[in-house]
Design a protein around this motif. Structure first.
Motif, PDB file in Angstrom:
ATOM      1  N   LYS A 229       0.835  -1.207   0.000  1.00 51.27           N
ATOM      2  CA  LYS A 229       0.000   0.000   0.000  1.00 51.27           C
ATOM      3  C   LYS A 229       0.867   1.255   0.000  1.00 51.27           C
ATOM      4  CE  LYS A 229      -4.236  -1.658   2.075  1.00 51.27           C
ATOM      5  NZ  LYS A 229      -4.837  -1.988   3.360  1.00 51.27           N
TER       6      LYS A 229
ATOM      7  N   TYR B 167       2.288   1.826  -3.360  1.00 51.27           N
ATOM      8  CA  TYR B 167       1.281   2.450  -4.230  1.00 51.27           C
ATOM      9  C   TYR B 167       1.208   3.955  -3.951  1.00 51.27           C
ATOM     10  CZ  TYR B 167      -1.015  -1.261  -6.849  1.00 51.27           C
ATOM     11  OH  TYR B 167      -1.294  -2.227  -7.767  1.00 51.27           O
TER      12      TYR B 167
ATOM     13  N   THR C  78      -5.750   3.717  -9.485  1.00 47.11           N
ATOM     14  CA  THR C  78      -4.965   2.612 -10.040  1.00 47.11           C
ATOM     15  C   THR C  78      -4.773   1.406  -9.100  1.00 47.11           C
ATOM     16  OG1 THR C  78      -3.163   2.209 -11.576  1.00 47.11           O
ATOM     17  CG2 THR C  78      -2.582   3.336  -9.544  1.00 47.11           C
ATOM     18  N   PRO C  79      -4.750   1.594  -7.755  1.00 42.86           N
ATOM     19  CA  PRO C  79      -4.641   0.393  -6.904  1.00 42.86           C
ATOM     20  C   PRO C  79      -5.783  -0.576  -7.156  1.00 42.86           C
ATOM     21  CG  PRO C  79      -4.247   2.368  -5.598  1.00 42.86           C
ATOM     22  CD  PRO C  79      -4.709   2.825  -6.942  1.00 42.86           C
TER      23      PRO C  79
ATOM     24  N   TYR D  38       0.786  -1.020 -11.919  1.00 46.64           N
ATOM     25  CA  TYR D  38       0.460  -2.030 -10.900  1.00 46.64           C
ATOM     26  C   TYR D  38       1.723  -2.805 -10.557  1.00 46.64           C
ATOM     27  CZ  TYR D  38       0.268  -4.904 -15.115  1.00 46.64           C
ATOM     28  OH  TYR D  38       0.587  -5.499 -16.287  1.00 46.64           O
TER      29      TYR D  38
ATOM     30  N   TYR E  76       7.291  -3.133 -10.668  1.00 48.70           N
ATOM     31  CA  TYR E  76       6.439  -2.007 -11.063  1.00 48.70           C
ATOM     32  C   TYR E  76       6.170  -2.115 -12.565  1.00 48.70           C
ATOM     33  CZ  TYR E  76       5.445   2.928 -12.223  1.00 48.70           C
ATOM     34  OH  TYR E  76       4.899   4.094 -12.700  1.00 48.70           O
TER      35      TYR E  76
END
Ligand code: C2E
Ligand code: CA
Ligand code: CA
Length: 648
Positions: free
Chosen positions: A66, A69, A123-124, A131, A138
């Motif tokens: 997380k 991200y 995008t997450p 992603y 990445y």
């Protein structure tokens, strides 16, 4: 991948330096300024998160997914905002002051960035921007190229805007904007081609810094003598307050007595004095609220609160009650104060300045420490002046003027030997009421229209004289008024002489009238113009003698042939006060003893004419004989048999 992260570090250093200097300095928060600050903040964010993301991607397994991200989202969003903010920096920088109306951002320029940011922050869930695969690598998502496209769109728009707006900028500003827009575009393309270069943030920071310095030079808002805000800052800030629909109050202050002081105490001490005055005032209002409008005028912007205003004014008056000390000399300074409430008393910055400056100027002669509310009558006058100016502009375009003549009587020859040409405006509607030369000539002088008007009058006079062969009707020459503005023109003499040549008019048929103002504002030019024309046989009269500045210096220093006593002097000479009459008599004697001729203007009664004749006056002009009349009427008057038999 081997990243060249030094550029990012340089970008961070430059941005930090710029940001700290922004805040250390006094600045006006124009939107141009805000856009620059925002842009720098984005560069800082983008470069910092670029570095962090390099690290977090390289050590992906030790970072919660997380967080990885989040870091990358912040990096991409700030990077996307770079070209977007850059576009607005250039957009505002290439705005002229008048453009600063309310901003209506076109959907075209807001929509793409919203789409881009939306793609990134979702995008997450969607994986559209990027992603992480199962090995925590990445990976660019399918819509990643769209983000590039959008950035590219802003860069191209910036470039187009910069190119399209070059007219309103100075040359070096234009070249810096175009150069940096172009350089940023190149940096962006390089970044795509060489992903590990990481040059975009650096290029953007340099570009923004340079453009900010060349276009939005913050020093231009600061007054050199005092370090407080200047007139330009006042205009920007007031405009901003009006735009935001704020209510606020302004107190204007005029310091008086400085002009003569400069000679007495010297410029350095005067600057020191102004500085002490400024620092006293900033003790009673925040420094950022005080503005120096011009040498002797200050203004403070206050909240819309009567009590604050009153308190400020009381303290202000207190400051000037005590003398200021310079080198142990005590100097008393007078102050005048005016105030207004916006937008109640004025709705734009031009009106604000007009009201403050003119009200304060009108206060001359009042007691020091006087306080008055702005005189709103000034705006009515200004509006009228603007209307008259519009009428004049149109009249000049369509030559809607006519030249009238007022005959001048020669007391020796008992007939009209000359006349004064006086301009009239031909108005086809009376929307504006009567507009006479007393009103429109000063306005034409302020706006330079007088040069065209003067030329029109002179050409018409020349044409008329030649057409009517006026010298065959007993007229020896015609008086034509020259404005002080005309007299300042280097080429005046040659221009007027060439008009006469074009009409084959003998120079001796013209006599020019100038007022003392011309001698004051352009002594050398006036003298050289006069000499060039006198050489050819043209004579000059000093107009309006006995008003305003009249002093004997003009009689001594300029080769005048004739003096025209102003009507106010003539009229004053015939009321019951004997003193005024004696002044007229002595003036006539003085002028005559200097071998000059005298014309008395504004003669309305036979008694006045009789007295002037006794006093030795040479000519009289006035309603007694005739008001100014058209050329046709003038010729008719001269053709009347009795022109040669008028007698007093
Ligand atoms: P000025 O040059 O002093 O012109 C004399 C003014 O006094 C004229 O006003 C004239 O009509 C007025 N006057 C003459 N005799 C009497 C009288 O007996 N009683 C009264 N009450 N007034 C009299 P006018 O035509 O309204 O012109 C006003 C001013 O406008 C002139 O004052 C002059 O300064 C300026 N002006 C007029 N025509 C021209 C021009 O062609 N060029 C320039 N530069 N200024 C002009
Ligand atoms: Ca005149
Ligand atoms: Ca006059």
């Amino acid at each position: 991948m081997n990243y060249i992260y030094q550029f990012d570090i340089a970008a961070i250093i430059v941005s930090l330096a710029v940001i700290s200097s922004f805040f250390a300095r006094k600045t006006i928060p124009t939107r141009k300024f805000k856009a620059f600050v925002f842009e720098i903040a984005m560069i800082l964010g983008s470069s910092t998160f670029d570095l962090i993301s390099i690290y977090s991607l390289a050590n992906a397994e030790s970072f919660p997914i997380k967080l990885n991200y989040l870091i990358n989202i912040i990096y991409i969003v700030t990077t996307l905002l770079l070209p977007f903010c850059f576009f607005f920096c250039i957009y505002f920088a290439t705005e002229s002051l008048d453009d600063e109306g309310p901003l209506h951002p076109k959907l075209l320029f807001i929509f793409p960035i919203i789409v881009a940011v939306f793609i990134v922050i979702t995008t997450p869930v969607t994986g559209l921007a990027f992603y992480f695969d199962e090995n925590l690598n990445y990976i660019h998502g399918p819509l990643f190229p769209v983000l590039f496209g959008i950035s590219f769109f802003y860069l191209i728009s910036t470039f187009v805007r910069a190119f399209g707006r070059t007219k309103i900028l100075l040359k070096d500003q234009t070249s810096s904007i175009i150069f940096y827009s172009f350089a940023s575009l190149i940096a962006f393309i390089l970044q795509i081609l060489i992903p590990n270069l990481m040059i975009v943030g650096f290029m953007a920071s340099i570009a923004t810094l340079h453009i900010f310095i060349s276009v939005e030079n913050p020093a231009k808002y600061i007054d050199n003598d005092t370090g407080c805000f200047n007139r330009e800052a006042f205009i920007c800030e007031t405009k901003r307050l009006f735009q935001r629909g704020k209510t606020f109050r302004i107190v204007g202050i005029r310091i008086s007595g400085l002009k003569d002081l400069t000679e007495l105490i010297g410029i350095d001490n005067e600057t020191f004095l102004i500085k002490s005055i400024e620092s006293e005032i900033t003790k009673i209002c925040k420094k950022r609220n005080l503005y120096r409008l011009s040498t002797k005028y200050f203004a403070a912007i206050l909240n819309d609160d009567v009590n604050t205003q009153q308190e400020f004014i009381i303290q202000l008056r207190q400051i000037f009650k005590e003398p200021f000390k310079i080198n142990s000399i005590e100097i008393s300074i007078s102050d005048y104060i005016t105030y207004l409430s916006c937008p109640k008393d004025a709705e734009n910055v031009e009106d604000v300045l007009d009201l403050i400056e003119n009200t304060l100027a009108e206060m001359s002669g009042k007691e020091s420490g006087s306080v008055v509310k702005v005189n709103k009558q000034i705006l009515v006058l200004r509006r009228r002046e603007n209307q008259v100016l519009q009428v004049l502009k149109q009249a000049v375009r369509k030559t809607e003027f006519e030249v009238f003549f007022q005959p001048i009587y020669c007391l020796k020859k008992n007939r009209f030997t000359t006349a004064e040409a006086l301009i009239r405006l031909k108005l086809d509607s009376d929307d504006y009421g009567f507009i006479g030369p007393e009103e429109f000539i000063p306005i034409a002088e302020k706006n330079g229209l007088i040069l065209q008007i003067g030329e029109f009058v002179f050409e018409n006079v020349c044409r008329f004289l030649v057409k009517e062969r006026i010298w065959e009707k007993g007229i020896e020459y015609i008086h034509v008024n020259l404005s002080a503005v005309q007299c300042m023109q280097e080429k005046l003499a040659s221009q007027l002489l060439s008009i006469m040549d074009a009409y084959h008019l003998d120079y001796k048929y013209i006599n020019f009238e100038v007022t003392e103002t011309a001698a004051i504002v352009s002594s050398e030019k006036l003298l050289s113009n006069m000499n060039k024309m006198i050489e050819k046989g043209i004579n000059f009269a000093l107009d309006d003698y006995g008003t305003g500045f009249s002093n004997t210096a003009s009689l001594i220093n300029y080769p005048f042939h004739t003096i025209k006593l102003d009507k106010s002097m003539v009229w004053a000479g015939f009321d019951d006060d004997n003193k005024a009459g004696r002044i007229v008599e002595h003036t006539i004697n003085m002028v005559k003893s200097l071998n000059m001729e005298v014309i008395a203007e504004g003669v309305e009664s036979p008694e006045q004419a009789q007295k002037l004749k006794k006093m030795g006056c040479d000519y009289i002009q006035g309603y007694l004989f005739s008001k100014p009349i058209t050329g046709k009427q003038f010729v008719e008057l001269l053709n009347k048999e009795d022109n040669n038999k008028l007698e007093f």
